[in-house]
Design a protein around this motif. Sequence first.
Motif, mmCIF file in Angstrom:
data_model
loop_
_atom_site.group_PDB
_atom_site.id
_atom_site.type_symbol
_atom_site.label_atom_id
_atom_site.label_comp_id
_atom_site.label_asym_id
_atom_site.label_seq_id
_atom_site.Cartn_x
_atom_site.Cartn_y
_atom_site.Cartn_z
ATOM 1 N N GLY A 110 0.958 -1.003 0.236
ATOM 2 C CA GLY A 110 0.000 -0.117 0.090
ATOM 3 C C GLY A 110 0.864 1.245 0.016
ATOM 4 O O GLY A 110 2.091 1.049 -0.001
ATOM 5 N N PRO A 111 0.130 2.463 -0.080
ATOM 6 C CA PRO A 111 1.089 3.731 0.061
ATOM 7 C C PRO A 111 1.428 4.039 1.404
ATOM 8 O O PRO A 111 1.191 3.460 2.459
ATOM 9 C CB PRO A 111 -0.100 4.663 -0.692
ATOM 10 N N PRO A 112 2.176 5.252 1.324
ATOM 11 C CA PRO A 112 2.555 5.828 2.598
ATOM 12 C C PRO A 112 1.240 6.360 3.211
ATOM 13 O O PRO A 112 0.587 6.661 2.518
ATOM 14 C CB PRO A 112 3.568 6.848 2.327
ATOM 15 N N PRO A 113 1.208 6.511 4.354
ATOM 16 C CA PRO A 113 2.307 6.483 5.499
ATOM 17 C C PRO A 113 2.648 4.808 6.003
ATOM 18 O O PRO A 113 3.508 4.601 6.658
ATOM 19 C CB PRO A 113 1.921 7.273 6.784
ATOM 20 N N THR A 114 1.737 3.833 5.786
ATOM 21 C CA THR A 114 1.637 2.512 6.404
ATOM 22 C C THR A 114 2.330 1.505 5.570
ATOM 23 O O THR A 114 2.857 0.732 5.894
ATOM 24 C CB THR A 114 0.469 2.070 7.022
ATOM 25 N N GLY A 115 2.222 1.828 4.172
ATOM 26 C CA GLY A 115 2.582 0.923 3.051
ATOM 27 C C GLY A 115 1.849 -0.353 3.093
ATOM 28 O O GLY A 115 2.116 -1.449 2.401
ATOM 29 N N LEU A 116 0.647 -0.335 3.823
ATOM 30 C CA LEU A 116 -0.417 -1.452 3.616
ATOM 31 C C LEU A 116 -1.619 -1.295 2.846
ATOM 32 O O LEU A 116 -1.890 -0.053 2.642
ATOM 33 C CB LEU A 116 -0.945 -1.703 5.291
ATOM 34 N N ARG A 117 -2.157 -2.271 2.382
ATOM 35 C CA ARG A 117 -3.428 -2.225 1.616
ATOM 36 C C ARG A 117 -4.320 -3.235 2.136
ATOM 37 O O ARG A 117 -4.167 -4.586 2.140
ATOM 38 C CB ARG A 117 -2.970 -2.720 0.146
#
Length: 131
Positions: A110-117
């Motif tokens: 996923g995208p910043p700020p977590t990098g999760l999707r």
Amino acid sequence: MEKIEKNLEEWRAMLDPEQFNVCRLSATERPFSGKYNATKTAGVYQCVCCKEPLFDSTTKFDSGCGWPSFYTPIGESAMVEIRDTSHGMIRTEVKCARCDAHLGHVFPDGPPPTGLRYCINSVCLDLVPRG
């Protein structure tokens, strides 16, 4: 948070067939078929089974995967993560912490700020619009 526990027949009586199959039997809706895949409405997405708040619309993004995607849940205790080795893959399933409804899966792309999707089935969600 008070845990909600019902047997399958109680869940079947309150959910439509697709909601039951996805939320209670861990099925998946077809990609690009869900009502929230392209929604831009501001609000809070809650669990269709127990109304627990799960995601804020400000964390929703278009991942192109065919399901609503979020980069973070509304709170750390909103859901639980479970190792899923079904279908010959290793994934992380996410379930509602309050009622154990299957929601979808979380991936590390996923995208910043977590990098999760958080890839979530629309049928598992109710959107409560702001205002």
